[in-house]
Design a protein around this motif. Structure first.
Motif, PDB file in Angstrom:
ATOM      1  N   ILE A 118       0.701  -1.198   0.041  1.00 56.57           N
ATOM      2  CA  ILE A 118       0.111  -0.088  -0.073  1.00 56.57           C
ATOM      3  C   ILE A 118       0.774   1.222  -0.072  1.00 56.57           C
ATOM      4  O   ILE A 118       0.740   2.044  -0.753  1.00 56.57           O
ATOM      5  CB  ILE A 118      -0.915   0.123   1.229  1.00 56.57           C
ATOM      6  N   VAL A 119       1.958   1.207   0.723  1.00 57.46           N
ATOM      7  CA  VAL A 119       2.826   2.245   0.759  1.00 57.46           C
ATOM      8  C   VAL A 119       3.561   2.495  -0.549  1.00 57.46           C
ATOM      9  O   VAL A 119       3.537   3.652  -0.980  1.00 57.46           O
ATOM     10  CB  VAL A 119       4.059   2.162   1.912  1.00 57.46           C
ATOM     11  N   GLY A 120       3.980   1.503  -0.992  1.00 57.42           N
ATOM     12  CA  GLY A 120       4.557   1.478  -2.518  1.00 57.42           C
ATOM     13  C   GLY A 120       3.749   2.262  -3.469  1.00 57.42           C
ATOM     14  O   GLY A 120       4.049   2.847  -4.470  1.00 57.42           O
ATOM     15  N   LEU A 121       2.345   1.741  -3.550  1.00 56.00           N
ATOM     16  CA  LEU A 121       1.266   2.065  -4.512  1.00 56.00           C
ATOM     17  C   LEU A 121       0.973   3.389  -4.334  1.00 56.00           C
ATOM     18  O   LEU A 121       0.835   4.198  -5.328  1.00 56.00           O
ATOM     19  CB  LEU A 121       0.010   1.384  -4.132  1.00 56.00           C
ATOM     20  N   ILE A 122       0.706   3.664  -3.003  1.00 56.70           N
ATOM     21  CA  ILE A 122       0.442   5.523  -2.733  1.00 56.70           C
ATOM     22  C   ILE A 122       1.588   6.169  -3.133  1.00 56.70           C
ATOM     23  O   ILE A 122       1.349   7.193  -4.064  1.00 56.70           O
ATOM     24  CB  ILE A 122       0.050   5.649  -1.243  1.00 56.70           C
ATOM     25  N   GLY A 123       2.782   5.668  -3.052  1.00 54.33           N
ATOM     26  CA  GLY A 123       4.015   6.584  -3.336  1.00 54.33           C
ATOM     27  C   GLY A 123       4.364   6.650  -4.623  1.00 54.33           C
ATOM     28  O   GLY A 123       4.560   7.560  -5.479  1.00 54.33           O
ATOM     29  N   ALA A 124       4.024   5.558  -5.499  1.00 50.34           N
ATOM     30  CA  ALA A 124       4.021   5.522  -7.023  1.00 50.34           C
ATOM     31  C   ALA A 124       2.907   6.287  -7.661  1.00 50.34           C
ATOM     32  O   ALA A 124       3.360   6.977  -8.679  1.00 50.34           O
ATOM     33  CB  ALA A 124       3.995   3.919  -7.565  1.00 50.34           C
TER      34      ALA A 124
END
Length: 212
Positions: free
Chosen positions: A61-67
């Motif tokens: 989720i962190v990676g998806l939001i950051g992307a």
């Protein structure tokens, strides 16, 4: 737009994190399914699998939001945590592939000793075996374990120990586990590489003079 461009890096990183989210949800679902159908009776095993699934889900989720938002701080923490996970998983996978029978017996014995009685009896009933390995414990302790064993095989003349049955397929299982872990570890280093590359790219829709 070539594959090395901003949009391609963004889409690739988003897709990778969606896969991680699905794997995390799958782990949580499998743990809940195993508990609901009584396949795994130990709350510690269930809790461990769910914890791994939740951790993977949160990282994804962190990676998806950051992307999606091209968020520099979130992408930084994402790639650092993912790199640490890669190192740990790569080491564990290589250890699984290199483990010999003596090391398997020692690991199985130490794991058996920390299991609660409910989990042990559940394994004995499910595998139809008694005790772990009579060579790793004293004769009196093995007789005590055999006496309270709930498996039906103890009424017959040939009742195998649970350790023998587990070790029979242990080499193949460790190879599969190590191979799958090694494969996923390389997807994690791919995620780190994509995150580093994506952080250093500028959004073509943003102000060209903005500092990123």
């Amino acid at each position: 737009m070539v594959c090395g461009g901003f949009t391609c890096s963004k889409n690739a990183l988003c897709s990778l994190n969606v896969v991680y989210m699905l794997v995390g949800l799958l782990l949580i679902g499998v743990a809940a399914w195993g508990k609901g159908f009584g396949l795994v009776s130990s709350i510690h095993i269930i809790g461990g699998v769910i914890a791994v699934g939740v951790f993977l889900l949160l990282i994804a989720i962190v990676g998806l939001i950051g992307a999606i938002h091209h968020h520099q701080v979130m992408l930084f923490f994402y790639m650092v945590i993912l790199f640490i996970v890669f190192l740990f998983q790569f080491g564990v996978s290589c250890s699984c592939l290199a483990m010999n029978r003596g090391q398997q017996e020692a690991l199985l014995s130490s794991t058996w000793n920390v299991l609660d009685n409910k989990t042990k009896t559940g394994l004995e009933v499910q595998l139809d075996c008694c005790g772990l390995l009579n060579m790793t414990i004293s004769h009196a302790q093995f007789e005590q374990e055999f006496q309270y064993c709930p498996a039906s095989c103890k009424k017959g003349p040939n009742c195998s120990t649970c350790g023998e049955m587990m070790l029979y397929h242990a080499t193949e299982a460790l190879k599969i586990l190590g191979g799958v872990g090694l494969f996923f570890s390389f997807t994690e280093i791919l995620g780190v590489w994509l995150a580093v590359r994506y952080r250093n790219q500028k959004d073509p829709r943003a102000n060209p003079s903005a500092f990123l």
